[in-house]
Write a protein that holds these residues in place. Structure first.
Motif, mmCIF file in Angstrom:
data_model
loop_
_atom_site.group_PDB
_atom_site.id
_atom_site.type_symbol
_atom_site.label_atom_id
_atom_site.label_comp_id
_atom_site.label_asym_id
_atom_site.label_seq_id
_atom_site.Cartn_x
_atom_site.Cartn_y
_atom_site.Cartn_z
ATOM 1 N N SER A 71 0.851 -1.181 0.000
ATOM 2 C CA SER A 71 0.000 0.000 0.000
ATOM 3 C C SER A 71 0.888 1.233 0.000
ATOM 4 N N ARG A 72 0.279 2.382 -0.233
ATOM 5 C CA ARG A 72 1.045 3.620 -0.238
ATOM 6 C C ARG A 72 0.192 4.768 0.263
ATOM 7 N N ASP A 73 0.874 5.782 0.767
ATOM 8 C CA ASP A 73 0.234 7.010 1.206
ATOM 9 C C ASP A 73 0.977 8.159 0.536
ATOM 10 N N ASN A 74 0.414 8.670 -0.549
ATOM 11 C CA ASN A 74 1.113 9.704 -1.319
ATOM 12 C C ASN A 74 1.246 11.016 -0.540
ATOM 13 N N ALA A 75 0.341 11.266 0.379
ATOM 14 C CA ALA A 75 0.430 12.488 1.180
ATOM 15 C C ALA A 75 1.634 12.451 2.122
ATOM 16 N N LYS A 76 2.044 11.242 2.489
ATOM 17 C CA LYS A 76 3.176 11.075 3.416
ATOM 18 C C LYS A 76 4.433 10.577 2.726
ATOM 19 N N ASN A 77 4.372 10.368 1.415
ATOM 20 C CA ASN A 77 5.527 9.822 0.666
ATOM 21 C C ASN A 77 5.977 8.490 1.252
ATOM 22 N N MET A 78 5.016 7.622 1.506
ATOM 23 C CA MET A 78 5.321 6.350 2.137
ATOM 24 C C MET A 78 4.728 5.197 1.333
ATOM 25 N N VAL A 79 5.429 4.086 1.361
ATOM 26 C CA VAL A 79 4.906 2.835 0.824
ATOM 27 C C VAL A 79 5.144 1.759 1.886
ATOM 28 N N TYR A 80 4.221 0.810 1.971
ATOM 29 C CA TYR A 80 4.252 -0.194 3.023
ATOM 30 C C TYR A 80 4.146 -1.601 2.448
ATOM 31 N N LEU A 81 4.639 -2.549 3.216
ATOM 32 C CA LEU A 81 4.434 -3.954 2.898
ATOM 33 C C LEU A 81 3.987 -4.643 4.187
ATOM 34 N N GLN A 82 2.711 -4.992 4.222
ATOM 35 C CA GLN A 82 2.162 -5.711 5.359
ATOM 36 C C GLN A 82 2.377 -7.197 5.118
ATOM 37 N N MET A 83 3.103 -7.830 6.036
ATOM 38 C CA MET A 83 3.432 -9.244 5.898
ATOM 39 C C MET A 83 2.630 -10.018 6.939
ATOM 40 N N ASN A 84 1.639 -10.757 6.473
ATOM 41 C CA ASN A 84 0.845 -11.600 7.369
ATOM 42 C C ASN A 84 1.227 -13.061 7.157
ATOM 43 N N SER A 85 1.165 -13.816 8.215
ATOM 44 C CA SER A 85 1.505 -15.239 8.172
ATOM 45 C C SER A 85 2.831 -15.490 7.462
ATOM 46 N N PRO A 86 3.872 -14.794 7.855
ATOM 47 C CA PRO A 86 5.156 -15.036 7.206
ATOM 48 C C PRO A 86 5.664 -16.446 7.504
ATOM 49 N N LYS A 87 6.507 -16.927 6.584
ATOM 50 C CA LYS A 87 7.081 -18.253 6.704
ATOM 51 C C LYS A 87 8.603 -18.115 6.783
ATOM 52 N N PRO A 88 9.289 -19.121 7.276
ATOM 53 C CA PRO A 88 10.762 -19.049 7.294
ATOM 54 C C PRO A 88 11.343 -18.769 5.913
ATOM 55 N N GLY A 89 10.696 -19.231 4.870
ATOM 56 C CA GLY A 89 11.158 -18.984 3.512
ATOM 57 C C GLY A 89 11.060 -17.535 3.082
ATOM 58 N N ASP A 90 10.384 -16.701 3.869
ATOM 59 C CA ASP A 90 10.307 -15.269 3.575
ATOM 60 C C ASP A 90 11.505 -14.505 4.139
ATOM 61 N N THR A 91 12.377 -15.198 4.855
ATOM 62 C CA THR A 91 13.566 -14.549 5.407
ATOM 63 C C THR A 91 14.441 -14.006 4.290
ATOM 64 N N ALA A 92 14.737 -12.711 4.357
ATOM 65 C CA ALA A 92 15.504 -12.055 3.294
ATOM 66 C C ALA A 92 15.754 -10.605 3.681
ATOM 67 N N ILE A 93 16.572 -9.958 2.886
ATOM 68 C CA ILE A 93 16.666 -8.501 2.947
ATOM 69 C C ILE A 93 15.603 -7.965 1.990
ATOM 70 N N TYR A 94 14.779 -7.060 2.483
ATOM 71 C CA TYR A 94 13.694 -6.496 1.685
ATOM 72 C C TYR A 94 14.063 -5.088 1.232
ATOM 73 N N TYR A 95 13.860 -4.853 -0.067
ATOM 74 C CA TYR A 95 14.211 -3.576 -0.670
ATOM 75 C C TYR A 95 12.979 -2.891 -1.240
ATOM 76 N N CYS A 96 12.938 -1.598 -1.052
ATOM 77 C CA CYS A 96 11.935 -0.754 -1.666
ATOM 78 C C CYS A 96 12.537 -0.177 -2.956
ATOM 79 N N ALA A 97 11.723 -0.026 -3.993
ATOM 80 C CA ALA A 97 12.223 0.485 -5.263
ATOM 81 C C ALA A 97 11.198 1.406 -5.907
#
Length: 124
Positions: A71-97
């Motif tokens: 999701s994003r909030d253009n008024a705040k210049n923000m973008v989000y990633l809500q991670m629900n029910s993560p798994k061990p396989g989701d372990t990583a460095i996460y990058y915004c682009a």
């Protein structure tokens, strides 16, 4: 040009939840399509999710579809990633682009600007 700074990473238990944030500099944020990518140890960087300029269109990798929400909030210049029910396989460095795009659609090609990344570790 835009600068990106991710935050919110850390250690999370499998089945829990975690929200990553990405703060963007500049006053033209709403002209950029945004994306989240991740890189696990020993693997190449992989696409996770993308969102259009307005936030009305999103796209997900099959591996996270139904569990993660961008999701994003253009008024705040923000973008989000809500991670629900993560798994061990989701372990990583996460990058915004970010990618300057002319239409209000998500972008899955080569991005122009990258953050420094935030580590997410999912314990079993």
């Amino acid at each position: 040009q835009v600068q990106l700074v991710e935050s919110g990473g850390g250690l999370v238990q499998a089945g829990g939840s975690l929200t990553l944030s990405c703060a963007a500099s500049g006053h033209t944020f709403s002209y950029y399509g945004m994306g989240w990518f991740r890189q696990a140890p020993g693997k190449e960087r992989a696409f996770v999710a993308a969102i259009s300029r307005s936030g009305g269109n999103t796209y997900y990798a099959d591996s996270v579809k139904g569990r993660f929400t961008i999701s994003r909030d253009n008024a705040k210049n923000m973008v989000y990633l809500q991670m629900n029910s993560p798994k061990p396989g989701d372990t990583a460095i996460y990058y915004c682009a970010a990618k300057w795009i002319y239409t209000d659609t998500y972008y899955t090609g080569e991005y122009d600007y990258w953050g420094q990344g935030t580590q997410v570790t999912v314990s079993s």
